[in-house]
Write an enzyme that holds these catalytic residues in place. Structure first.
Site, short mmCIF file in Angstrom:
data_model
loop_
_atom_site.label_atom_id
_atom_site.label_comp_id
_atom_site.label_asym_id
_atom_site.label_seq_id
_atom_site.Cartn_x
_atom_site.Cartn_y
_atom_site.Cartn_z
N CYS A 103 0.80 -1.23 0.00
CA CYS A 103 0.00 0.00 0.00
C CYS A 103 0.83 1.27 0.00
CB CYS A 103 -0.99 0.00 1.15
SG CYS A 103 -0.28 0.21 2.80
N HIS B 269 -2.52 1.07 7.22
CA HIS B 269 -2.83 1.18 5.79
C HIS B 269 -2.78 2.63 5.35
CE1 HIS B 269 -4.49 0.47 1.89
NE2 HIS B 269 -5.55 1.20 2.13
N ASP C 244 -7.82 4.82 -3.60
CA ASP C 244 -6.95 3.82 -2.97
C ASP C 244 -6.60 2.75 -4.00
OD1 ASP C 244 -5.65 2.02 -1.34
OD2 ASP C 244 -7.23 1.93 0.17
#
Length: 280
Positions: A78, A117, A134
């Site tokens: 991420c 995250h 995202d």
């Protein structure tokens, strides 16, 4: 809305768009944002092979460009994906707030999960609603396209269903929860506030997640690839394929190291770093 907008005029947009196969517009609008996010997710896989090898991946933009854009047969997790994507959006003229979120899939209490995250909030010129964007959530419930930051409204993003809801929270900022419609019901994916975070914050979180011996990313391969037809996941020695059309899930076990390498090469389009052992 707080933001940590940056100017990234030297970002190689042409090379990036070639990498993800994007031939659409370059305006800082919702249509471009949706199309580029989906193209990114279908082109660049999610993978933790650097962390599996005991090394925290670099979040320097030039290193990320070399690995994810010019590298062709690597991906990232991420912090890599969303650091790169934030630079892309800023180069397009979008204001970006970098967020952190608690991954709460399967959690009984959100507070038990740390903020590990990275996600993004995109402010589009002329649009009063920021969008949650995202490209780095490694799960079958991930967003395929950005969604407006609006509570209690269902959105369909490239065949998936998502909504944002509020959750009780003791802090001064509202707690937002991204939910995905999975296996016949709404499931919480991650929880976040809109407090902005800086690159130095992610450097610390990235090092912890990559090198902590208790982190799942340092102990087993976790790789996903998205195609128009399916979501592919290698988690340890298990390959799971979730069909896009009907949600059918199939699973198989990888027999040994050689097969794991073949699967990553042929099914995920990933070159395994030299000297890395996948199965332990």
């Amino acid at each position: 809305m707080p933001d940590s907008a940056r100017t990234t005029t030297s970002f190689p947009l042409d090379a990036y768009f070639e990498r993800i196969g994007w031939e659409g517009g370059r305006r800082p609008d919702a249509a471009t944002l949706r199309g580029v996010q989906l193209a990114h997710m279908r082109a660049i896989p999610f993978e933790n092979l650097d962390a599996l090898g005991g090394r925290a991946p670099s979040l320097d933009l030039s290193d990320l460009t070399a690995k994810l854009v010019h590298g062709r047969r690597r991906g990232g997790y991420c912090y890599e994906h969303n650091t790169l994507f934030a630079a892309v959006l800023e180069a397009l003229g979008v204001r970006v707030t970098r967020l952190t979120a608690r991954v709460v899939v399967g959690a009984d209490r959100f507070a038990d999960r740390p903020r590990t995250h990275m996600a993004l909030l995109a402010d589009l010129p002329g649009d009063p609603r920021p969008h949650l964007a995202d490209v780095g959530f490694g799960a079958v419930g991930s967003l395929l396209e950005p969604v407006p930051l609006v509570a209690d409204t269902e959105f369909e993003d490239a065949g998936r269903r998502h909504r944002l809801v509020h959750a009780p929270h003791r802090g001064p900022l509202e707690m937002w929860v991204l939910q995905a419609y999975v296996a016949g019901g709404w499931q919480a994916q991650y929880a976040f506030t809109v407090e902005p975070f800086e690159p130095s914050d992610y450097e610390m979180i990235n090092w912890h997640i990559a090198t902590n011996p208790r982190s799942p990313f340092s102990r087993r391969p976790y790789v996903q690839r998205l195609t128009p037809d399916a979501h592919l996941l290698l988690d340890g020695d298990r390959v799971t394929v979730t069909r896009t059309d009907d949600g059918t899930v199939t699973e198989r076990k990888v027999a040994d190291e050689a097969e794991a390498r073949r699967v990553l090469d042929e099914e995920f389009g990933i070159d395994v770093p030299e000297g890395l052992t996948l199965l332990r």
